[in-house]
Design a protein around this motif. Sequence first.
Motif, PDB file in Angstrom:
ATOM      1  N   LYS A 157       0.828  -1.201   0.000  1.00 41.21           N
ATOM      2  CA  LYS A 157       0.000   0.000   0.000  1.00 41.21           C
ATOM      3  C   LYS A 157       0.860   1.247   0.000  1.00 41.21           C
ATOM      4  CE  LYS A 157      -3.597   0.389   2.560  1.00 41.21           C
ATOM      5  NZ  LYS A 157      -4.535   0.449   3.697  1.00 41.21           N
ATOM      6  N   LEU A 158       0.393   2.256  -0.680  1.00 38.91           N
ATOM      7  CA  LEU A 158       1.026   3.569  -0.585  1.00 38.91           C
ATOM      8  C   LEU A 158       0.525   4.240   0.680  1.00 38.91           C
ATOM      9  CD1 LEU A 158       0.702   4.750  -4.295  1.00 38.91           C
ATOM     10  CD2 LEU A 158       2.742   3.864  -3.144  1.00 38.91           C
ATOM     11  N   GLY A 159       1.341   5.088   1.248  1.00 34.04           N
ATOM     12  CA  GLY A 159       0.977   5.796   2.475  1.00 34.04           C
ATOM     13  C   GLY A 159       0.412   7.175   2.184  1.00 34.04           C
ATOM     14  N   ARG A 160       0.776   8.117   3.027  1.00 34.60           N
ATOM     15  CA  ARG A 160       0.274   9.493   2.958  1.00 34.60           C
ATOM     16  C   ARG A 160       0.776  10.199   1.711  1.00 34.60           C
ATOM     17  NH1 ARG A 160       2.972  13.770   6.787  1.00 34.60           N
ATOM     18  NH2 ARG A 160       4.423  13.716   5.052  1.00 34.60           N
ATOM     19  N   ALA A 161      -0.134  10.829   1.008  1.00 34.33           N
ATOM     20  CA  ALA A 161       0.220  11.656  -0.149  1.00 34.33           C
ATOM     21  C   ALA A 161       0.078  13.118   0.252  1.00 34.33           C
ATOM     22  CB  ALA A 161      -0.679  11.331  -1.331  1.00 34.33           C
ATOM     23  N   SER A 162       1.090  13.919  -0.101  1.00 36.60           N
ATOM     24  CA  SER A 162       1.069  15.319   0.306  1.00 36.60           C
ATOM     25  C   SER A 162       1.716  16.185  -0.767  1.00 36.60           C
ATOM     26  CB  SER A 162       1.842  15.483   1.623  1.00 36.60           C
ATOM     27  OG  SER A 162       3.199  15.120   1.441  1.00 36.60           O
ATOM     28  N   ILE A 163       1.491  17.475  -0.622  1.00 35.86           N
ATOM     29  CA  ILE A 163       2.252  18.435  -1.398  1.00 35.86           C
ATOM     30  C   ILE A 163       2.980  19.334  -0.403  1.00 35.86           C
ATOM     31  CG2 ILE A 163       0.873  18.354  -3.497  1.00 35.86           C
ATOM     32  CD1 ILE A 163      -0.490  20.922  -2.680  1.00 35.86           C
ATOM     33  N   CYS A 164       4.251  19.592  -0.692  1.00 34.28           N
ATOM     34  CA  CYS A 164       5.077  20.412   0.196  1.00 34.28           C
ATOM     35  C   CYS A 164       5.483  21.675  -0.545  1.00 34.28           C
ATOM     36  CB  CYS A 164       6.312  19.630   0.646  1.00 34.28           C
ATOM     37  SG  CYS A 164       7.342  20.601   1.776  1.00 34.28           S
ATOM     38  N   HIS A 165       5.218  22.807   0.087  1.00 30.65           N
ATOM     39  CA  HIS A 165       5.493  24.112  -0.513  1.00 30.65           C
ATOM     40  C   HIS A 165       6.842  24.690  -0.092  1.00 30.65           C
ATOM     41  CE1 HIS A 165       1.339  24.568  -1.975  1.00 30.65           C
ATOM     42  NE2 HIS A 165       0.962  24.056  -0.827  1.00 30.65           N
ATOM     43  N   CYS A 166       7.646  23.964   0.701  1.00 25.87           N
ATOM     44  CA  CYS A 166       8.908  24.536   1.189  1.00 25.87           C
ATOM     45  C   CYS A 166       9.832  24.871   0.016  1.00 25.87           C
ATOM     46  CB  CYS A 166       9.604  23.593   2.185  1.00 25.87           C
ATOM     47  SG  CYS A 166      10.536  22.239   1.442  1.00 25.87           S
ATOM     48  N   ARG A 167      10.766  25.787   0.244  1.00 24.89           N
ATOM     49  CA  ARG A 167      11.672  26.220  -0.830  1.00 24.89           C
ATOM     50  C   ARG A 167      12.540  25.078  -1.333  1.00 24.89           C
ATOM     51  NH1 ARG A 167      11.501  28.812  -4.594  1.00 24.89           N
ATOM     52  NH2 ARG A 167      13.588  29.681  -4.656  1.00 24.89           N
ATOM     53  N   MET A 168      12.912  24.137  -0.442  1.00 28.01           N
ATOM     54  CA  MET A 168      13.730  23.018  -0.916  1.00 28.01           C
ATOM     55  C   MET A 168      12.938  22.172  -1.904  1.00 28.01           C
ATOM     56  SD  MET A 168      16.355  21.593   1.913  1.00 28.01           S
ATOM     57  CE  MET A 168      15.480  21.750   3.445  1.00 28.01           C
ATOM     58  N   CYS A 169      11.665  21.912  -1.626  1.00 26.06           N
ATOM     59  CA  CYS A 169      10.840  21.136  -2.567  1.00 26.06           C
ATOM     60  C   CYS A 169      10.600  21.928  -3.849  1.00 26.06           C
ATOM     61  CB  CYS A 169       9.520  20.708  -1.927  1.00 26.06           C
ATOM     62  SG  CYS A 169       9.675  19.251  -0.865  1.00 26.06           S
ATOM     63  N   GLN A 170      10.354  23.232  -3.728  1.00 20.88           N
ATOM     64  CA  GLN A 170      10.157  24.045  -4.929  1.00 20.88           C
ATOM     65  C   GLN A 170      11.380  23.955  -5.837  1.00 20.88           C
ATOM     66  OE1 GLN A 170       9.283  27.937  -3.335  1.00 20.88           O
ATOM     67  NE2 GLN A 170       7.145  27.433  -2.915  1.00 20.88           N
ATOM     68  N   LYS A 171      12.560  24.047  -5.258  1.00 24.98           N
ATOM     69  CA  LYS A 171      13.773  23.976  -6.077  1.00 24.98           C
ATOM     70  C   LYS A 171      14.029  22.569  -6.585  1.00 24.98           C
ATOM     71  CE  LYS A 171      16.306  28.000  -4.743  1.00 24.98           C
ATOM     72  NZ  LYS A 171      17.661  28.493  -4.772  1.00 24.98           N
ATOM     73  N   ALA A 172      13.841  21.558  -5.741  1.00 22.51           N
ATOM     74  CA  ALA A 172      14.100  20.172  -6.149  1.00 22.51           C
ATOM     75  C   ALA A 172      13.182  19.739  -7.289  1.00 22.51           C
ATOM     76  CB  ALA A 172      13.932  19.226  -4.962  1.00 22.51           C
ATOM     77  N   PHE A 173      11.931  20.205  -7.276  1.00 22.59           N
ATOM     78  CA  PHE A 173      10.972  19.832  -8.300  1.00 22.59           C
ATOM     79  C   PHE A 173      10.889  20.856  -9.433  1.00 22.59           C
ATOM     80  CE2 PHE A 173       9.760  16.994  -4.974  1.00 22.59           C
ATOM     81  CZ  PHE A 173       9.207  15.900  -5.610  1.00 22.59           C
ATOM     82  N   GLY A 174      11.522  22.000  -9.251  1.00 19.99           N
ATOM     83  CA  GLY A 174      11.457  23.039 -10.272  1.00 19.99           C
ATOM     84  C   GLY A 174      10.034  23.511 -10.480  1.00 19.99           C
ATOM     85  N   GLY A 175       9.256  23.575  -9.413  1.00 20.82           N
ATOM     86  CA  GLY A 175       7.849  23.944  -9.518  1.00 20.82           C
ATOM     87  C   GLY A 175       7.353  24.552  -8.216  1.00 20.82           C
ATOM     88  N   PRO A 176       6.046  24.811  -8.136  1.00 24.36           N
ATOM     89  CA  PRO A 176       5.493  25.484  -6.962  1.00 24.36           C
ATOM     90  C   PRO A 176       5.442  24.617  -5.714  1.00 24.36           C
ATOM     91  CG  PRO A 176       3.751  24.930  -8.500  1.00 24.36           C
ATOM     92  CD  PRO A 176       5.038  24.604  -9.181  1.00 24.36           C
ATOM     93  N   PHE A 177       5.562  23.291  -5.857  1.00 24.71           N
ATOM     94  CA  PHE A 177       5.563  22.390  -4.707  1.00 24.71           C
ATOM     95  C   PHE A 177       6.094  21.028  -5.143  1.00 24.71           C
ATOM     96  CE2 PHE A 177       1.202  22.563  -6.447  1.00 24.71           C
ATOM     97  CZ  PHE A 177       1.080  21.264  -6.931  1.00 24.71           C
ATOM     98  N   GLY A 178       6.397  20.209  -4.154  1.00 22.89           N
ATOM     99  CA  GLY A 178       6.740  18.818  -4.409  1.00 22.89           C
ATOM    100  C   GLY A 178       5.530  17.971  -4.051  1.00 22.89           C
ATOM    101  N   ALA A 179       5.143  17.071  -4.938  1.00 24.14           N
ATOM    102  CA  ALA A 179       4.031  16.152  -4.673  1.00 24.14           C
ATOM    103  C   ALA A 179       4.635  14.784  -4.375  1.00 24.14           C
ATOM    104  CB  ALA A 179       3.097  16.093  -5.880  1.00 24.14           C
ATOM    105  N   LEU A 180       4.412  14.285  -3.153  1.00 29.18           N
ATOM    106  CA  LEU A 180       5.075  13.079  -2.683  1.00 29.18           C
ATOM    107  C   LEU A 180       4.095  12.106  -2.042  1.00 29.18           C
ATOM    108  CD1 LEU A 180       7.965  15.092  -1.067  1.00 29.18           C
ATOM    109  CD2 LEU A 180       8.289  13.443  -2.921  1.00 29.18           C
TER     110      LEU A 180
END
Length: 155
Positions: free
Chosen positions: A19-42
């Motif tokens: 099973k997959l666990g918790r799905a979230s979007i993170c708006h922190c600057r590290m996620c924005q830079k790592a994903f090259g977008g407004p948030f990281g979806a994990l």
Amino acid sequence: MMFSGGCQCGAVRFTVVGKLGRASICHCRMCQKAFGGPFGALVSARIAEVTWTRGDPRRFASSNKVQRGFCGDCGTPLTFEYAGDWIDLSIFALDDPGVAPPSLQLSPEARQGWIDHVGEIPVRDLSEGQAGAAHYAGIVSNQHPDHDTETWPER
């Protein structure tokens, strides 16, 4: 349950059996830079249930506690790795990202204000009409398909 995914070029592929666990979007600057977008979806998965079926991600220590996995060939963000038995996988690296709709937002203090209005931005469908045909004329995608392949690139 089994889920599969990988990077854009197909050099790194994975499966999750469980099973997959918790799905979230993170708006922190590290996620924005790592994903090259407004948030990281994990989405989280148990490390023991994740198998790298083709290649291995390269990793970058984005902090003293977090490693981020990515494809060393095409740069696709793949993981957020923190200590413990869980790993977070990029939702959009899954072959079917629709299986993991986010249920939580993290780091709202870094959220870009325009995110609230994305649905109001005018839409231009490039797949229709003369402009769309000209835009797509001659384009041949090198992107790996959204399913496992025995070899890639296919010959």
